[in-house]
Write an enzyme that holds these catalytic residues in place. Structure first.
Site, PDB file in Angstrom:
ATOM      1  N   HIS A 243      -6.998 -17.500 -54.907  1.00 23.43           N
ATOM      2  CA  HIS A 243      -6.053 -16.434 -55.244  1.00 23.43           C
ATOM      3  C   HIS A 243      -6.748 -15.457 -56.198  1.00 23.43           C
ATOM      4  O   HIS A 243      -7.326 -15.880 -57.201  1.00 23.43           O
ATOM      5  CB  HIS A 243      -4.847 -16.990 -55.996  1.00 23.43           C
ATOM      6  CG  HIS A 243      -3.999 -17.962 -55.234  1.00 23.43           C
ATOM      7  ND1 HIS A 243      -2.755 -17.651 -54.763  1.00 23.43           N
ATOM      8  CD2 HIS A 243      -4.215 -19.257 -54.880  1.00 23.43           C
ATOM      9  CE1 HIS A 243      -2.217 -18.707 -54.160  1.00 23.43           C
ATOM     10  NE2 HIS A 243      -3.092 -19.701 -54.218  1.00 23.43           N
TER      11      HIS A 243
ATOM     12  N   HIS B  72      -8.409 -21.851 -50.297  1.00 22.16           N
ATOM     13  CA  HIS B  72      -8.260 -20.407 -50.516  1.00 22.16           C
ATOM     14  C   HIS B  72      -8.299 -20.117 -52.004  1.00 22.16           C
ATOM     15  O   HIS B  72      -7.910 -20.943 -52.821  1.00 22.16           O
ATOM     16  CB  HIS B  72      -6.960 -19.886 -49.893  1.00 22.16           C
ATOM     17  CG  HIS B  72      -5.746 -20.665 -50.296  1.00 22.16           C
ATOM     18  ND1 HIS B  72      -5.435 -21.888 -49.746  1.00 22.16           N
ATOM     19  CD2 HIS B  72      -4.789 -20.415 -51.217  1.00 22.16           C
ATOM     20  CE1 HIS B  72      -4.337 -22.353 -50.297  1.00 22.16           C
ATOM     21  NE2 HIS B  72      -3.925 -21.481 -51.215  1.00 22.16           N
TER      22      HIS B  72
HETATM   23  P1  AMP Z   1      -1.238 -22.441 -52.482  1.00 23.73           P
HETATM   24  O1  AMP Z   1       0.069 -22.794 -53.131  1.00 23.73           O
HETATM   25  O2  AMP Z   1      -2.385 -22.324 -53.448  1.00 23.73           O
HETATM   26  O3  AMP Z   1      -1.547 -23.357 -51.318  1.00 23.73           O
HETATM   27  O4  AMP Z   1      -1.057 -20.973 -51.947  1.00 23.73           O
HETATM   28  C1  AMP Z   1      -0.556 -20.660 -50.690  1.00 23.73           C
HETATM   29  C2  AMP Z   1      -0.228 -19.201 -50.733  1.00 23.73           C
HETATM   30  O5  AMP Z   1      -0.163 -18.734 -49.406  1.00 23.73           O
HETATM   31  C3  AMP Z   1       1.100 -18.857 -51.402  1.00 23.73           C
HETATM   32  O6  AMP Z   1       0.871 -17.945 -52.473  1.00 23.73           O
HETATM   33  C4  AMP Z   1       1.904 -18.224 -50.269  1.00 23.73           C
HETATM   34  O7  AMP Z   1       2.720 -17.160 -50.721  1.00 23.73           O
HETATM   35  C5  AMP Z   1       0.809 -17.738 -49.348  1.00 23.73           C
HETATM   36  N1  AMP Z   1       1.158 -17.600 -47.939  1.00 23.73           N
HETATM   37  C6  AMP Z   1       1.772 -18.499 -47.148  1.00 23.73           C
HETATM   38  N2  AMP Z   1       1.880 -18.034 -45.900  1.00 23.73           N
HETATM   39  C7  AMP Z   1       1.317 -16.802 -45.885  1.00 23.73           C
HETATM   40  C8  AMP Z   1       1.133 -15.803 -44.897  1.00 23.73           C
HETATM   41  N3  AMP Z   1       1.551 -15.974 -43.633  1.00 23.73           N
HETATM   42  N4  AMP Z   1       0.518 -14.644 -45.244  1.00 23.73           N
HETATM   43  C9  AMP Z   1       0.103 -14.464 -46.519  1.00 23.73           C
HETATM   44  N5  AMP Z   1       0.253 -15.372 -47.513  1.00 23.73           N
HETATM   45  C10 AMP Z   1       0.857 -16.527 -47.206  1.00 23.73           C
END
Ligand code: AMP
Length: 113
Positions: free
Chosen positions: A101, A99
């Site tokens: 950001h 993903h």
């Molecule tokens: P990463 O640390 O790059 O793997 O980012 C994962 C991101 O997913 C974090 O910023 C979390 O806040 C976000 N996240 C986790 N679960 C959800 C969810 N159900 N809906 C939206 N964002 C989420």
């Protein structure tokens, strides 16, 4: 589809604050925003992390960046935003479904490190 939270959001098993969808990806508002604009662009193809992407993913990876560009404009941050991909546990990745950001809406020097 991956068995991660993002795989479940893409399949509709878990709800999310979805702001965009096309054939190849979705975009959702991050549940724990680090800035006024914090959106995740998530490919429907479940690549666990960028370091596992292959040549077959070339067009998809380009598409994701163009979606980032489009959403940044729609979200009103086109003049200043960051695109972050955390890769692997050591890179701060917590959800192992690739993903991007999009982070914006903060003043320089504030918000994300
Ligand atoms: P990463 O640390 O790059 O793997 O980012 C994962 C991101 O997913 C974090 O910023 C979390 O806040 C976000 N996240 C986790 N679960 C959800 C969810 N159900 N809906 C939206 N964002 C989420």
């Amino acid at each position: 589809m991956s068995d991660t939270i993002f795989g479940k959001i893409i399949s509709g098993e878990i709800p999310a604050d979805k702001i965009y969808e096309d054939e190849h990806c979705i975009a959702i508002n991050d549940v724990n925003p680090q800035a006024p604009v914090h959106v995740l662009v998530i490919p429907k193809r479940a690549i666990p992390k960028l370091s596992e992407a292959t040549g077959d993913d070339q067009a998809l990876l380009g598409h994701l960046l163009l979606v980032v560009k489009k959403l940044a404009a729609q979200l009103g941050v086109a003049e200043g935003f960051r695109v972050i991909i955390n890769n692997g546990k050591g890179g701060g990745q917590t959800v192992f479904h690739l993903h991007l950001h999009i982070i914006g809406g903060f003043k320089m020097g504030e918000g994300m490190v």
